[in-house]
Design a protein around this motif. Structure first.
Motif, PDB file in Angstrom:
ATOM      1  N   PHE A  42       0.830  -1.194   0.000  1.00  0.00           N
ATOM      2  CA  PHE A  42       0.000   0.000   0.000  1.00  0.00           C
ATOM      3  C   PHE A  42       0.867   1.247   0.000  1.00  0.00           C
ATOM      4  O   PHE A  42       1.919   1.274   0.647  1.00  0.00           O
ATOM      5  CB  PHE A  42      -0.882   0.038   1.257  1.00  0.00           C
ATOM      6  CG  PHE A  42      -1.875  -1.086   1.357  1.00  0.00           C
ATOM      7  CD1 PHE A  42      -3.119  -0.988   0.754  1.00  0.00           C
ATOM      8  CD2 PHE A  42      -1.574  -2.234   2.082  1.00  0.00           C
ATOM      9  CE1 PHE A  42      -4.044  -2.011   0.863  1.00  0.00           C
ATOM     10  CE2 PHE A  42      -2.490  -3.271   2.197  1.00  0.00           C
ATOM     11  CZ  PHE A  42      -3.730  -3.161   1.586  1.00  0.00           C
ATOM     12  N   TRP A  43       0.402   2.291  -0.695  1.00  0.00           N
ATOM     13  CA  TRP A  43       1.029   3.605  -0.686  1.00  0.00           C
ATOM     14  C   TRP A  43      -0.020   4.619  -0.261  1.00  0.00           C
ATOM     15  O   TRP A  43      -1.199   4.501  -0.617  1.00  0.00           O
ATOM     16  CB  TRP A  43       1.562   3.972  -2.062  1.00  0.00           C
ATOM     17  CG  TRP A  43       2.794   3.217  -2.440  1.00  0.00           C
ATOM     18  CD1 TRP A  43       4.088   3.635  -2.332  1.00  0.00           C
ATOM     19  CD2 TRP A  43       2.870   1.893  -3.002  1.00  0.00           C
ATOM     20  NE1 TRP A  43       4.951   2.665  -2.777  1.00  0.00           N
ATOM     21  CE2 TRP A  43       4.232   1.578  -3.198  1.00  0.00           C
ATOM     22  CE3 TRP A  43       1.915   0.933  -3.359  1.00  0.00           C
ATOM     23  CZ2 TRP A  43       4.655   0.372  -3.727  1.00  0.00           C
ATOM     24  CZ3 TRP A  43       2.329  -0.275  -3.877  1.00  0.00           C
ATOM     25  CH2 TRP A  43       3.691  -0.541  -4.059  1.00  0.00           C
ATOM     26  N   SER A  44       0.392   5.627   0.462  1.00  0.00           N
ATOM     27  CA  SER A  44      -0.548   6.626   0.962  1.00  0.00           C
ATOM     28  C   SER A  44      -0.997   7.607  -0.117  1.00  0.00           C
ATOM     29  O   SER A  44      -2.016   8.272   0.037  1.00  0.00           O
ATOM     30  CB  SER A  44       0.057   7.389   2.138  1.00  0.00           C
ATOM     31  OG  SER A  44       1.233   8.070   1.741  1.00  0.00           O
ATOM     32  N   THR A  52       4.635   3.918   2.763  1.00  0.00           N
ATOM     33  CA  THR A  52       4.326   2.557   2.306  1.00  0.00           C
ATOM     34  C   THR A  52       4.060   1.645   3.492  1.00  0.00           C
ATOM     35  O   THR A  52       4.553   1.862   4.605  1.00  0.00           O
ATOM     36  CB  THR A  52       5.494   1.968   1.484  1.00  0.00           C
ATOM     37  OG1 THR A  52       6.665   1.911   2.308  1.00  0.00           O
ATOM     38  CG2 THR A  52       5.758   2.787   0.245  1.00  0.00           C
ATOM     39  N   TRP A  53       3.256   0.635   3.236  1.00  0.00           N
ATOM     40  CA  TRP A  53       2.979  -0.406   4.219  1.00  0.00           C
ATOM     41  C   TRP A  53       2.757  -1.712   3.471  1.00  0.00           C
ATOM     42  O   TRP A  53       2.036  -1.744   2.476  1.00  0.00           O
ATOM     43  CB  TRP A  53       1.753  -0.076   5.060  1.00  0.00           C
ATOM     44  CG  TRP A  53       1.411  -1.124   6.088  1.00  0.00           C
ATOM     45  CD1 TRP A  53       2.212  -1.576   7.083  1.00  0.00           C
ATOM     46  CD2 TRP A  53       0.183  -1.841   6.223  1.00  0.00           C
ATOM     47  NE1 TRP A  53       1.567  -2.528   7.831  1.00  0.00           N
ATOM     48  CE2 TRP A  53       0.304  -2.700   7.315  1.00  0.00           C
ATOM     49  CE3 TRP A  53      -1.019  -1.826   5.515  1.00  0.00           C
ATOM     50  CZ2 TRP A  53      -0.716  -3.559   7.726  1.00  0.00           C
ATOM     51  CZ3 TRP A  53      -2.034  -2.667   5.914  1.00  0.00           C
ATOM     52  CH2 TRP A  53      -1.879  -3.527   7.017  1.00  0.00           C
ATOM     53  N   PHE A  75      -2.162   0.697  -4.604  1.00  0.00           N
ATOM     54  CA  PHE A  75      -1.768  -0.611  -4.063  1.00  0.00           C
ATOM     55  C   PHE A  75      -1.371  -1.558  -5.181  1.00  0.00           C
ATOM     56  O   PHE A  75      -1.741  -1.379  -6.336  1.00  0.00           O
ATOM     57  CB  PHE A  75      -2.894  -1.234  -3.230  1.00  0.00           C
ATOM     58  CG  PHE A  75      -4.033  -1.794  -4.049  1.00  0.00           C
ATOM     59  CD1 PHE A  75      -4.004  -3.107  -4.514  1.00  0.00           C
ATOM     60  CD2 PHE A  75      -5.129  -1.020  -4.361  1.00  0.00           C
ATOM     61  CE1 PHE A  75      -5.037  -3.618  -5.274  1.00  0.00           C
ATOM     62  CE2 PHE A  75      -6.179  -1.521  -5.116  1.00  0.00           C
ATOM     63  CZ  PHE A  75      -6.134  -2.825  -5.580  1.00  0.00           C
ATOM     64  N   VAL A  76      -0.602  -2.590  -4.808  1.00  0.00           N
ATOM     65  CA  VAL A  76      -0.251  -3.715  -5.671  1.00  0.00           C
ATOM     66  C   VAL A  76      -0.475  -4.974  -4.848  1.00  0.00           C
ATOM     67  O   VAL A  76      -0.005  -5.067  -3.711  1.00  0.00           O
ATOM     68  CB  VAL A  76       1.219  -3.656  -6.144  1.00  0.00           C
ATOM     69  CG1 VAL A  76       1.585  -4.899  -6.937  1.00  0.00           C
ATOM     70  CG2 VAL A  76       1.484  -2.400  -6.945  1.00  0.00           C
ATOM     71  N   ASN A  96      -4.688 -11.738  -6.708  1.00  0.00           N
ATOM     72  CA  ASN A  96      -3.255 -11.730  -6.961  1.00  0.00           C
ATOM     73  C   ASN A  96      -3.005 -11.090  -8.324  1.00  0.00           C
ATOM     74  O   ASN A  96      -3.578 -11.512  -9.319  1.00  0.00           O
ATOM     75  CB  ASN A  96      -2.735 -13.166  -6.922  1.00  0.00           C
ATOM     76  CG  ASN A  96      -1.242 -13.253  -7.077  1.00  0.00           C
ATOM     77  OD1 ASN A  96      -0.542 -12.261  -7.187  1.00  0.00           O
ATOM     78  ND2 ASN A  96      -0.731 -14.467  -7.079  1.00  0.00           N
ATOM     79  N   GLY A  97      -2.174 -10.068  -8.363  1.00  0.00           N
ATOM     80  CA  GLY A  97      -1.858  -9.377  -9.605  1.00  0.00           C
ATOM     81  C   GLY A  97      -2.649  -8.094  -9.809  1.00  0.00           C
ATOM     82  O   GLY A  97      -2.329  -7.302 -10.695  1.00  0.00           O
ATOM     83  N   ASP A  98      -3.691  -7.862  -9.006  1.00  0.00           N
ATOM     84  CA  ASP A  98      -4.446  -6.613  -9.103  1.00  0.00           C
ATOM     85  C   ASP A  98      -3.599  -5.446  -8.624  1.00  0.00           C
ATOM     86  O   ASP A  98      -2.758  -5.601  -7.742  1.00  0.00           O
ATOM     87  CB  ASP A  98      -5.717  -6.665  -8.253  1.00  0.00           C
ATOM     88  CG  ASP A  98      -6.819  -7.521  -8.850  1.00  0.00           C
ATOM     89  OD1 ASP A  98      -6.687  -7.960 -10.018  1.00  0.00           O
ATOM     90  OD2 ASP A  98      -7.811  -7.757  -8.142  1.00  0.00           O
ATOM     91  N   TRP A  99      -3.834  -4.277  -9.182  1.00  0.00           N
ATOM     92  CA  TRP A  99      -3.169  -3.057  -8.739  1.00  0.00           C
ATOM     93  C   TRP A  99      -3.984  -1.862  -9.176  1.00  0.00           C
ATOM     94  O   TRP A  99      -4.743  -1.938 -10.129  1.00  0.00           O
ATOM     95  CB  TRP A  99      -1.745  -2.960  -9.272  1.00  0.00           C
ATOM     96  CG  TRP A  99      -1.632  -2.948 -10.774  1.00  0.00           C
ATOM     97  CD1 TRP A  99      -1.616  -4.035 -11.604  1.00  0.00           C
ATOM     98  CD2 TRP A  99      -1.537  -1.805 -11.618  1.00  0.00           C
ATOM     99  NE1 TRP A  99      -1.503  -3.639 -12.908  1.00  0.00           N
ATOM    100  CE2 TRP A  99      -1.460  -2.270 -12.949  1.00  0.00           C
ATOM    101  CE3 TRP A  99      -1.506  -0.438 -11.378  1.00  0.00           C
ATOM    102  CZ2 TRP A  99      -1.347  -1.412 -14.039  1.00  0.00           C
ATOM    103  CZ3 TRP A  99      -1.404   0.418 -12.467  1.00  0.00           C
ATOM    104  CH2 TRP A  99      -1.309  -0.077 -13.775  1.00  0.00           C
TER     105      TRP A  99
END
Length: 119
Positions: A42-44, A52-53, A75-76, A96-99
């Protein structure tokens, strides 16, 4: 008159040749950064920037850290996961693979937690 027609035709042919020599670019030049298998990164901010988290499916359900609560810009996903908003209860299945490079104006502005598997 004949010379003018030939000059116009030559200009069209040259223009077409020039256009075919320029590689086409996709509508979206954004490429997601890698994220470890078994995790969602995750990115803010939009565009994979900001804080990032990385959440791991092995850790089970987790509330979003304070800086990401209702504030995920992008997100990725390297795993199937379920994004959850608790009030009102809403779920989003992520595979899996979504972003998403731009997510804050969508469910990223409501996300409260993430869990493994299906919603």
């Amino acid at each position: 008159m004949q010379i003018r027609k030939r000059a116009g035709l030559l200009a069209l042919v040259m223009g077409a040749a020039l256009l075919s020599a320029v590689p086409a670019q996709s509508a979206s030049a954004v490429t997601p950064p890698p994220c470890n298998g078994g995790s969602v990164c995750f990115w803010s901010e939009d565009g994979f920037s900001g804080a990032t988290w990385e959440w791991s499916a092995a850790s089970g359900y987790r509330d979003m850290p304070p800086q990401f609560h209702d504030h995920v810009g992008s997100f990725v996903s390297g795993v199937n996961a379920c994004f959850i908003n608790w009030d009102p209860v809403q779920r989003r299945q992520v595979l899996n693979g979504d972003w998403r490079a731009t997510y804050l104006e969508d469910f990223g502005g409501r996300i409260d937690g993430v869990g493994p598997g299906s919603c």
